[in-house]
Design a protein around this motif. Sequence first.
Motif, PDB file in Angstrom:
ATOM      1  N   SER A 167       5.012   2.542  -1.582  1.00 49.73           N
ATOM      2  CA  SER A 167       5.014   2.553  -3.002  1.00 49.73           C
ATOM      3  C   SER A 167       3.858   1.890  -3.737  1.00 49.73           C
ATOM      4  N   ILE A 168       3.450   0.645  -3.147  1.00 53.39           N
ATOM      5  CA  ILE A 168       2.269  -0.028  -3.563  1.00 53.39           C
ATOM      6  C   ILE A 168       1.049   0.893  -3.476  1.00 53.39           C
ATOM      7  N   CYS A 169       0.699   1.774  -2.557  1.00 56.63           N
ATOM      8  CA  CYS A 169      -0.204   2.418  -2.604  1.00 56.63           C
ATOM      9  C   CYS A 169      -0.160   3.302  -3.508  1.00 56.63           C
ATOM     10  N   TRP A 170       0.979   4.114  -3.839  1.00 51.19           N
ATOM     11  CA  TRP A 170       1.276   4.944  -5.059  1.00 51.19           C
ATOM     12  C   TRP A 170       0.909   4.271  -6.186  1.00 51.19           C
ATOM     13  N   PHE A 171       1.347   3.178  -6.355  1.00 47.94           N
ATOM     14  CA  PHE A 171       0.997   2.289  -7.627  1.00 47.94           C
ATOM     15  C   PHE A 171      -0.404   2.123  -7.643  1.00 47.94           C
ATOM     16  N   VAL A 172      -1.082   1.688  -6.782  1.00 45.71           N
ATOM     17  CA  VAL A 172      -2.397   1.438  -6.565  1.00 45.71           C
ATOM     18  C   VAL A 172      -3.512   2.787  -7.008  1.00 45.71           C
ATOM     19  N   ARG A 173      -2.879   3.881  -6.490  1.00 46.83           N
ATOM     20  CA  ARG A 173      -3.594   5.354  -6.885  1.00 46.83           C
ATOM     21  C   ARG A 173      -3.225   5.410  -8.290  1.00 46.83           C
ATOM     22  N   ARG A 174      -2.178   5.268  -8.860  1.00 46.79           N
ATOM     23  CA  ARG A 174      -2.040   5.850 -10.341  1.00 46.79           C
ATOM     24  C   ARG A 174      -2.917   4.684 -11.193  1.00 46.79           C
ATOM     25  N   HIS A 175      -3.029   3.399 -10.885  1.00 47.31           N
ATOM     26  CA  HIS A 175      -3.759   2.177 -11.416  1.00 47.31           C
ATOM     27  C   HIS A 175      -4.951   1.964 -10.496  1.00 47.31           C
ATOM     28  N   PRO A 176      -6.156   2.633 -10.375  1.00 44.18           N
ATOM     29  CA  PRO A 176      -7.041   2.420  -9.441  1.00 44.18           C
ATOM     30  C   PRO A 176      -7.868   0.802 -10.034  1.00 44.18           C
ATOM     31  N   ILE A 177      -7.769   0.727 -11.264  1.00 47.45           N
ATOM     32  CA  ILE A 177      -8.697  -0.215 -11.648  1.00 47.45           C
ATOM     33  C   ILE A 177      -8.320  -1.730 -11.103  1.00 47.45           C
ATOM     34  N   VAL A 178      -7.108  -1.855 -10.414  1.00 49.22           N
ATOM     35  CA  VAL A 178      -6.450  -3.102 -10.040  1.00 49.22           C
ATOM     36  C   VAL A 178      -7.299  -3.116  -8.602  1.00 49.22           C
ATOM     37  N   ALA A 179      -7.843  -2.300  -8.060  1.00 51.57           N
ATOM     38  CA  ALA A 179      -8.450  -2.414  -6.872  1.00 51.57           C
ATOM     39  C   ALA A 179      -9.696  -3.146  -7.210  1.00 51.57           C
ATOM     40  N   SER A 180     -10.305  -3.712  -8.425  1.00 52.51           N
ATOM     41  CA  SER A 180     -11.310  -4.422  -8.517  1.00 52.51           C
ATOM     42  C   SER A 180     -11.117  -5.968  -8.010  1.00 52.51           C
ATOM     43  N   ASP A 181      -9.753  -6.297  -8.167  1.00 51.20           N
ATOM     44  CA  ASP A 181      -9.421  -7.587  -7.563  1.00 51.20           C
ATOM     45  C   ASP A 181      -9.560  -7.513  -6.202  1.00 51.20           C
ATOM     46  N   SER A 182     -10.223  -8.370  -5.528  1.00 53.51           N
ATOM     47  CA  SER A 182     -10.624  -8.466  -4.203  1.00 53.51           C
ATOM     48  C   SER A 182      -9.398  -8.593  -3.349  1.00 53.51           C
ATOM     49  N   LEU A 183      -8.284  -9.254  -3.831  1.00 52.37           N
ATOM     50  CA  LEU A 183      -7.094  -9.502  -3.013  1.00 52.37           C
ATOM     51  C   LEU A 183      -6.367  -8.403  -2.800  1.00 52.37           C
ATOM     52  N   ILE A 184      -6.492  -7.471  -3.955  1.00 50.27           N
ATOM     53  CA  ILE A 184      -5.546  -6.302  -4.071  1.00 50.27           C
ATOM     54  C   ILE A 184      -6.362  -5.162  -2.851  1.00 50.27           C
ATOM     55  N   ILE A 185      -7.777  -5.147  -3.062  1.00 51.08           N
ATOM     56  CA  ILE A 185      -8.255  -4.105  -2.248  1.00 51.08           C
ATOM     57  C   ILE A 185      -8.292  -4.812  -0.947  1.00 51.08           C
ATOM     58  N   ASP A 186      -8.360  -6.002  -0.681  1.00 53.32           N
ATOM     59  CA  ASP A 186      -8.456  -6.204   0.735  1.00 53.32           C
ATOM     60  C   ASP A 186      -6.862  -5.934   1.607  1.00 53.32           C
ATOM     61  N   ARG A 187      -5.941  -6.048   0.708  1.00 55.83           N
ATOM     62  CA  ARG A 187      -4.506  -5.606   1.078  1.00 55.83           C
ATOM     63  C   ARG A 187      -4.503  -3.903   1.252  1.00 55.83           C
ATOM     64  N   MET A 188      -5.067  -3.527   0.188  1.00 56.74           N
ATOM     65  CA  MET A 188      -5.222  -1.770   0.585  1.00 56.74           C
ATOM     66  C   MET A 188      -5.836  -1.528   1.713  1.00 56.74           C
ATOM     67  N   PHE A 189      -7.132  -2.125   2.309  1.00 56.31           N
ATOM     68  CA  PHE A 189      -7.666  -1.769   3.232  1.00 56.31           C
ATOM     69  C   PHE A 189      -6.996  -2.053   4.580  1.00 56.31           C
ATOM     70  N   HIS A 190      -6.079  -3.192   4.495  1.00 58.13           N
ATOM     71  CA  HIS A 190      -5.137  -3.685   5.493  1.00 58.13           C
ATOM     72  C   HIS A 190      -4.171  -2.603   5.975  1.00 58.13           C
ATOM     73  N   VAL A 191      -3.592  -2.132   4.700  1.00 59.83           N
ATOM     74  CA  VAL A 191      -2.623  -1.001   4.837  1.00 59.83           C
ATOM     75  C   VAL A 191      -3.190   0.048   5.462  1.00 59.83           C
ATOM     76  N   ALA A 192      -4.301   0.535   4.873  1.00 62.23           N
ATOM     77  CA  ALA A 192      -5.075   1.615   5.303  1.00 62.23           C
ATOM     78  C   ALA A 192      -5.378   1.737   6.859  1.00 62.23           C
ATOM     79  N   GLU A 193      -5.674   0.630   7.500  1.00 62.94           N
ATOM     80  CA  GLU A 193      -5.941   0.420   8.935  1.00 62.94           C
ATOM     81  C   GLU A 193      -4.782   0.061   9.777  1.00 62.94           C
ATOM     82  N   PHE A 194      -3.808  -0.737   9.236  1.00 66.61           N
ATOM     83  CA  PHE A 194      -2.722  -1.023  10.153  1.00 66.61           C
ATOM     84  C   PHE A 194      -1.268  -0.608   9.643  1.00 66.61           C
ATOM     85  N   GLY A 195      -1.234  -0.192   8.502  1.00 70.07           N
ATOM     86  CA  GLY A 195       0.149   0.151   7.666  1.00 70.07           C
ATOM     87  C   GLY A 195       0.553   1.767   8.246  1.00 70.07           C
ATOM     88  N   SER A 196       1.674   1.683   7.563  1.00 70.16           N
ATOM     89  CA  SER A 196       2.393   3.079   8.095  1.00 70.16           C
ATOM     90  C   SER A 196       2.471   3.951   6.596  1.00 70.16           C
TER      91      SER A 196
END
Length: 170
Positions: free
Chosen positions: A139-168
Motif C-alpha cells: 500500500s505504501i508503494c501504491w501511495f508513492v506511485r500515486r504521489h511520486p514527488i515524495v520520492a525526492s525525500d532521501s528517506l522515502i526513496i531509500d525505503r522504496m529501494f529497500h522494499v524493491a530489493e527485499f520486500g514482497s
Amino acid sequence: IACKVLDQLNRKFPSAEIPAPIGSRGGWVQSPINSTAISLMSARDWLHAMRKYDSDKHHVYLKDSVIGGCRQLAQELQTAVKSNVSLFINILQTMPLDINVAYPEAIISGLGEIDLDTERAKEAVSAAFRWPAGAFDRSICWFVRRHPIVASDSLIIDRMFHVAEFGSAS
C-alpha cells in the motif's frame, strides 16, 4: 424433493423449532459502525473503535445480515479519509503501533486515492514508515506511485529501494 422431505419432517415433528443455520453464509458483511456515525467520529472515537474492533474473529450474525469487524471498519476508514485529510494524517502520525495494521493501511490507501500537496503526502508516507518494514509495504508503494514527488525525500526513496530489493510488494 426438498419440499417433500420438509413436509415429512413437519408431520413427524410438528412442534419442533427449526434450528438456526450453521456453517457458511453468503452476502455483504457490514461495518460494525454505520456510515452516519462514521461521519461524526473524532480522532479519539476512531482510536477507540480501532481498539474495540481489533480483529475479524467475531462476526455478529443477524437474521438478514452479518456485522463484521476490523476489515469492514477499515474499508469505511479508507473512504472516510478522503473527507478529512488532516484528521487522518494526524491519526496516522499518532496512533499506537500495536493497533491492527489494517487501520494504518486503510488510511494510507485512502490517501493514495486522492490528490495531496507534497508536504501532506510526505507527512503521510513518513507516518506510515513508523510501522515495521513489510507491514503494508504494498500500500505504501501504491501511495508513492500515486504521489511520486515524495520520492525526492532521501528517506522515502531509500525505503522504496529497500522494499524493491527485499520486500514482497509489487
